[in-house]
Structure formats: C-alpha cells, structure tokens
Motif scaffolding. Structure first.
Motif, PDB file in Angstrom:
ATOM      1  N   GLY A  55      34.122  -2.335  56.866  1.00 41.72           N
ATOM      2  CA  GLY A  55      33.469  -1.048  57.105  1.00 41.72           C
ATOM      3  C   GLY A  55      32.452  -1.120  58.227  1.00 41.72           C
ATOM      4  O   GLY A  55      32.349  -0.204  59.050  1.00 41.72           O
ATOM      5  N   LYS A  56      31.705  -2.220  58.278  1.00 44.55           N
ATOM      6  CA  LYS A  56      30.719  -2.393  59.349  1.00 44.55           C
ATOM      7  C   LYS A  56      31.414  -2.443  60.711  1.00 44.55           C
ATOM      8  O   LYS A  56      30.948  -1.845  61.674  1.00 44.55           O
ATOM      9  N   ARG A  59      32.684   1.064  61.681  1.00 43.95           N
ATOM     10  CA  ARG A  59      31.584   1.922  62.166  1.00 43.95           C
ATOM     11  C   ARG A  59      31.083   1.453  63.529  1.00 43.95           C
ATOM     12  O   ARG A  59      30.768   2.267  64.396  1.00 43.95           O
ATOM     13  N   LYS A  62      33.431   2.610  65.978  1.00 46.53           N
ATOM     14  CA  LYS A  62      33.628   4.057  65.820  1.00 46.53           C
ATOM     15  C   LYS A  62      35.113   4.398  65.634  1.00 46.53           C
ATOM     16  O   LYS A  62      35.651   5.292  66.279  1.00 46.53           O
ATOM     17  N   THR A  64      36.439   4.668  62.248  1.00 45.23           N
ATOM     18  CA  THR A  64      36.646   4.951  60.831  1.00 45.23           C
ATOM     19  C   THR A  64      37.756   5.988  60.687  1.00 45.23           C
ATOM     20  O   THR A  64      37.943   6.841  61.560  1.00 45.23           O
ATOM     21  N   LYS A  69      40.024   4.054  54.893  1.00 43.16           N
ATOM     22  CA  LYS A  69      39.331   4.233  53.607  1.00 43.16           C
ATOM     23  C   LYS A  69      40.303   4.005  52.446  1.00 43.16           C
ATOM     24  O   LYS A  69      39.975   3.318  51.475  1.00 43.16           O
ATOM     25  N   ASP A 124      27.149  11.287  50.913  1.00 43.19           N
ATOM     26  CA  ASP A 124      26.684  10.471  52.034  1.00 43.19           C
ATOM     27  C   ASP A 124      25.601   9.516  51.576  1.00 43.19           C
ATOM     28  O   ASP A 124      24.646   9.912  50.915  1.00 43.19           O
TER      29      ASP A 124
END
Length: 183
Positions: A55-56, A59, A62, A64, A69, A124
C-alpha cells in the motif's frame, strides 16, 4: 515506465500471497518436519511486512486502484486468515475435535467478513474492526509460543484453552465496529 510502476505494488501483493500459501503448505506438512511450523510462522510475519509495503508503494507511485485493493484483500485472507489458523490447527486445535474445526472456521470467516466490509466502506484514515493482518500476526505469535512450549514439554491443556479464547476474542474484534485510526 508508468506501466512498470503500476505493477510494483501488485508484485509485492503477490509475494504476500505466495508467502501465505507456502506457510500453509509447510504447516500441512508439519508432521513430517516440526521445523516447518516455525518456518510457516516466519513466513506469515514476513507476509505482514509485505502487506504493509504494498500500500505504501502504491501511494508513493500514485497507482492505487480498486484492483489492487481487491487483490490485497484476497492475499490477506490467505496469509492472515487461513495460514495462521492452519498452523494453530497443527499445534493446538487438531486435538479439540469438532470444536477445533469450529474455531478454525470462526477465525477465517471473521477475517473474510472483515475484509469484505472494508472493501465496500468509504472510511478515510479509519479501520472498522481489527485488521486481519494484526489478528493473524497475533495468532502467529501465540502459535510460536505454543510450538516452543510443546517442544520444551511445557505445553498444557491451559495453553490450548487460552489459545481458543484469544482466537475467539480476535475473531470478535475483526467483525466488531470499533474504529482504529490508520497509521
């Protein structure tokens, strides 16, 4: 270059899934080599590192996506919902009879429910319920403790009862509505 950047997080996620699958296969083969259970636990912990990383990286680049998911959730179910409970089965729950099956199913089903709810939520910076990665890692640490207690002849029925109680508690926390802030 952009296509390559898009692939990196998914490759890390596939590593997570692969580590979980190998952990399961080693655990199932645990009776032929007791060291396999230690390796299973170590692979699950390594999968937790890769789960944090994918996930890091997504992100950071950019990149995602909904696909990423979903892939992450499927990998997490294997690595943190199934693999730790298969190890727990081999060390502890195999001797519980039908209750061992129920406990094993409870953990995996709770993890699947938690992941499905996460995938359709729009919260969020907040997790609803205990993340399966944390639950699976905690169960894995308990598995290691029980494994070493067994080989050192210090394992008792109370270890198994304690493990069952912790598993039920972790399962409850996964499906609960408690909010945990993301880090």
């Amino acid at each position: 270059m952009k296509k390559f950047k898009c692939c990196i997080p998914n490759i890390i996620t596939f590593i997570n899934l692969s580590l979980g699958m190998i952990a399961i296969l080693l655990a199932v083969n645990g009776s032929s080599s007791s060291g396999n259970l230690i390796y299973s636990c170590l692979l699950i912990m390594l999968a937790a590192v890769t789960d944090r990383l994918d996930g890091k990286v997504a992100r950071f680049f950019k990149v995602t996506s909904d696909f990423g998911k979903e892939l992450d959730s499927l990998s997490d179910l294997v690595s943190f919902g199934v693999a730790p409970v298969v190890v727990a089965w081999e060390i502890t729950f195999m001797h519980f009879g039908v209750l061992g099956y129920i406990l094993s199913l409870l953990f995996a089903l709770s993890g699947a429910y938690r992941l499905a709810r996460f995938n359709i939520s729009n919260l969020d910076n907040v997790f609803m319920g205990l993340p399966i990665t944390i639950a699976g890692t905690l169960l894995t640490i308990l598995n290691l403790y029980n494994y070493f207690a067994k080989i050192n002849m210090r394992y008792t029925n109370s270890n198994g009862i304690f493990t069952a109680i912790i598993l039920i508690f972790l399962s409850f926390l996964m499906v609960s509505r408690i909010s945990i802030k993301k880090r």
